[in-house]
Design an enzyme around this catalytic site. Structure first.
Site, short mmCIF file in Angstrom:
data_model
loop_
_atom_site.label_atom_id
_atom_site.label_comp_id
_atom_site.label_asym_id
_atom_site.label_seq_id
_atom_site.Cartn_x
_atom_site.Cartn_y
_atom_site.Cartn_z
N ASN A 210 0.85 -1.20 0.00
CA ASN A 210 0.00 0.00 0.00
C ASN A 210 0.88 1.24 0.00
OD1 ASN A 210 0.55 0.81 2.86
ND2 ASN A 210 -0.32 -1.23 3.23
N ASP A 279 -4.04 -6.46 5.32
CA ASP A 279 -4.99 -7.33 6.02
C ASP A 279 -4.89 -8.77 5.53
OD1 ASP A 279 -6.06 -5.39 7.67
OD2 ASP A 279 -7.40 -4.66 6.10
N LYS A 289 8.87 -17.11 -10.66
CA LYS A 289 8.03 -16.03 -11.19
C LYS A 289 6.84 -16.61 -11.96
CE LYS A 289 8.18 -12.08 -14.24
NZ LYS A 289 8.80 -11.55 -15.44
N PRO A 307 -2.24 -11.94 10.64
CA PRO A 307 -2.52 -11.74 12.07
C PRO A 307 -2.72 -10.26 12.35
CG PRO A 307 -0.19 -12.23 11.69
CD PRO A 307 -0.88 -12.42 10.39
N LYS A 343 -10.19 -4.43 19.67
CA LYS A 343 -8.79 -4.83 19.80
C LYS A 343 -8.26 -4.64 21.23
CE LYS A 343 -7.85 -3.65 14.98
NZ LYS A 343 -6.79 -3.59 13.97
O1 C5P Z 1 -8.19 -2.94 11.59
P1 C5P Z 1 -7.44 -1.79 11.08
O2 C5P Z 1 -6.36 -2.15 10.10
O3 C5P Z 1 -8.24 -0.67 10.54
O4 C5P Z 1 -6.73 -1.20 12.41
C1 C5P Z 1 -5.75 -0.26 12.36
C2 C5P Z 1 -4.82 -0.42 13.54
O5 C5P Z 1 -4.48 -1.78 13.75
C3 C5P Z 1 -3.50 0.26 13.29
O6 C5P Z 1 -2.99 0.64 14.54
C4 C5P Z 1 -2.67 -0.83 12.66
O7 C5P Z 1 -1.29 -0.62 12.78
C5 C5P Z 1 -3.12 -2.04 13.45
N1 C5P Z 1 -3.08 -3.30 12.72
C6 C5P Z 1 -2.21 -4.29 13.12
N2 C5P Z 1 -2.19 -5.49 12.45
C7 C5P Z 1 -3.01 -5.71 11.41
C8 C5P Z 1 -3.88 -4.71 10.99
C9 C5P Z 1 -3.89 -3.51 11.65
O8 C5P Z 1 -1.46 -4.08 14.08
N3 C5P Z 1 -2.97 -6.88 10.79
#
Ligand code: C5P
Length: 399
Positions: A210, A279, A289, A307, A343
């Site tokens: 990203n 995600d 490749k 995770p 969380k």
């Molecule tokens: O669930 P979302 O990605 O919107 O949440 C954002 C927060 O969770 C941020 O602090 C991001 O760094 C953290 N995060 C994480 N591990 C993931 C996804 C998001 O620590 N896999």
């Protein structure tokens, strides 16, 4: 390395004989790594010329509020936002009075009104003017408004009087400026910060990622280290240099970041998750490749969930104080609160990434802090300035 390294400092000069020392102040701030710009009042130019300050600072000196040419270069509002710190030295009795009244009748007073950073004054004036109740009341009012008043010193004055009203010596001013960025608010604490994007490999040459620049997380790491914390920065791939006094653990994927985060929890007091973690990742990473297929126009890539790093940290028996970020495009506070609860975080720093000029990849950000008690929105600031405010806020919560 000095805490002034890479800081942007605006030196304001007002009319007083101590203005000759401002030239030296500019030099000494630069010696410690700061970039300095200068704004002068009209009266200051009776004591020292803009040309001197321009030659020393290496930048045009700002003198006029209503000058279209100067405004086209760096306007007064831009200048007000540019500084990480504004030092007015010398600050005359008249300037102090105008500041206390909130006047914006010249460039420097307008900059002070529009500033977003800490303002420090180094008063310099005749001892009787300093002792006058009006000046004392003005200084007390400014101190209440969180404006730092450095000095004055006492001693022989240019006019022949002896008493308080001398501007502090340049070395003392530089040391006070250093202390501004070296608060010690997190002394003895270990802070772990995740930053940047992650890269999820598809095959040996391709990945999913990203646009995260890592700027917010790096600014936070720099501010935590400045505040005295032992700072570990777990970073995905970015173009940024590791901030001074931080330990960087370089990772690529979310799984690597997850492992590094859990391994960092011994003696960790604060965990700040600013990384834009992917995600999902490809279910399998091809060894070779992937070749383009001649017989089909589509390709399916199966993804599996990564995770959730901060959720795992918050669920750990070694749980530190947990700060998450929430980048949203709508309903910012509601979604941020959802994250806080789901969380199990202590604080969520939320921003609206649909707004141009803030958040992803930009130098500025505007955030809302959401915790179990409520929320507060901070003004739009550079990521560096914002990071320092967030660090002070987090330190207060810890204590
Ligand atoms: O669930 P979302 O990605 O919107 O949440 C954002 C927060 O969770 C941020 O602090 C991001 O760094 C953290 N995060 C994480 N591990 C993931 C996804 C998001 O620590 N896999």
């Amino acid at each position: 390395m000095s805490s002034l390294a890479n800081k942007q400092i605006l030196v304001g000069i007002t009319g007083g004989i101590a203005a000759y020392k401002s030239a030296e102040l500019v030099r000494r701030l630069q010696d410690r790594g700061a970039t300095v710009r200068v704004a002068m009042t009209r009266a200051a130019q009776e004591f020292i010329t803009p040309l001197t300050l321009q030659a020393l600072s290496g930048h045009p000196v700002h003198t006029e509020l209503l000058d279209p040419e100067a405004e086209a270069g760096m306007g007064h509002i831009e200048l007000a936002r540019w500084g990480d710190l504004i030092i007015v030295a010398p600050a005359s009795a008249d300037f102090i009075a105008r500041l206390a009244q909130g006047q914006g009748d010249d460039l420097l007073s307008t900059i002070c009104l529009a500033r977003r950073s800490q303002l420090a004054l180094a008063p310099a004036m005749n001892q009787a003017m300093y002792a006058n109740q009006a000046t004392q009341d003005n200084l007390a009012l400014l101190a209440q408004r969180n404006i730092a008043v450095w000095g004055p010193a006492s001693g022989a004055q240019a006019c022949g009087d002896v008493g308080p009203g001398r501007m502090l010596e340049v070395d003392e001013l530089v040391n006070l400026a250093e202390r501004q960025f070296n608060s010690g608010a997190l002394a003895g604490k270990h802070v772990v910060i995740t930053a940047g994007p992650t890269r999820e490999a598809i095959d040996p040459v391709r990945y999913i990622s990203n646009h995260s620049s890592g700027k917010m997380g790096y600014a936070l790491a720099a501010a935590c280290a400045e505040a005295g914390a032992h700072t570990t920065l777990i970073s995905g791939p970015t173009q940024l240099d590791c901030p001074p006094k931080c330990e960087r653990v370089a990772v690529q994927s979310a799984e690597q970041m997850h492992r590094a985060a859990l391994a960092s929890l011994d003696n960790c007091d604060v965990f700040i998750a600013s990384a834009a973690v992917a995600d999902y990742r490809p279910a399998t990473v091809e060894d070779q490749k992937i070749k383009k297929k001649a017989d089909t126009d589509t390709m399916l890539l199966e993804l599996v969930k990564n995770p959730d790093i901060i959720a795992a940290v918050a669920a750990s028996p070694k749980r530190p104080f947990c700060v998450g970020f929430a980048a949203e495009t709508q309903d910012v506070e509601r979604y941020a609160r959802g994250k806080l609860e789901r969380k199990n975080l202590d604080l969520v720093i939320a921003n609206d990434v649909s707004q141009a000029g803030i958040g992803f990849n930009s130098d500025e950000n505007q955030v809302t802090l959401v915790d179990a008690q409520g929320s507060k929105t901070l003004e739009q600031l550079s990521k560096n300035q914002l990071a320092r405010i967030l660090v002070v806020d987090i330190a207060q919560r810890l204590n």
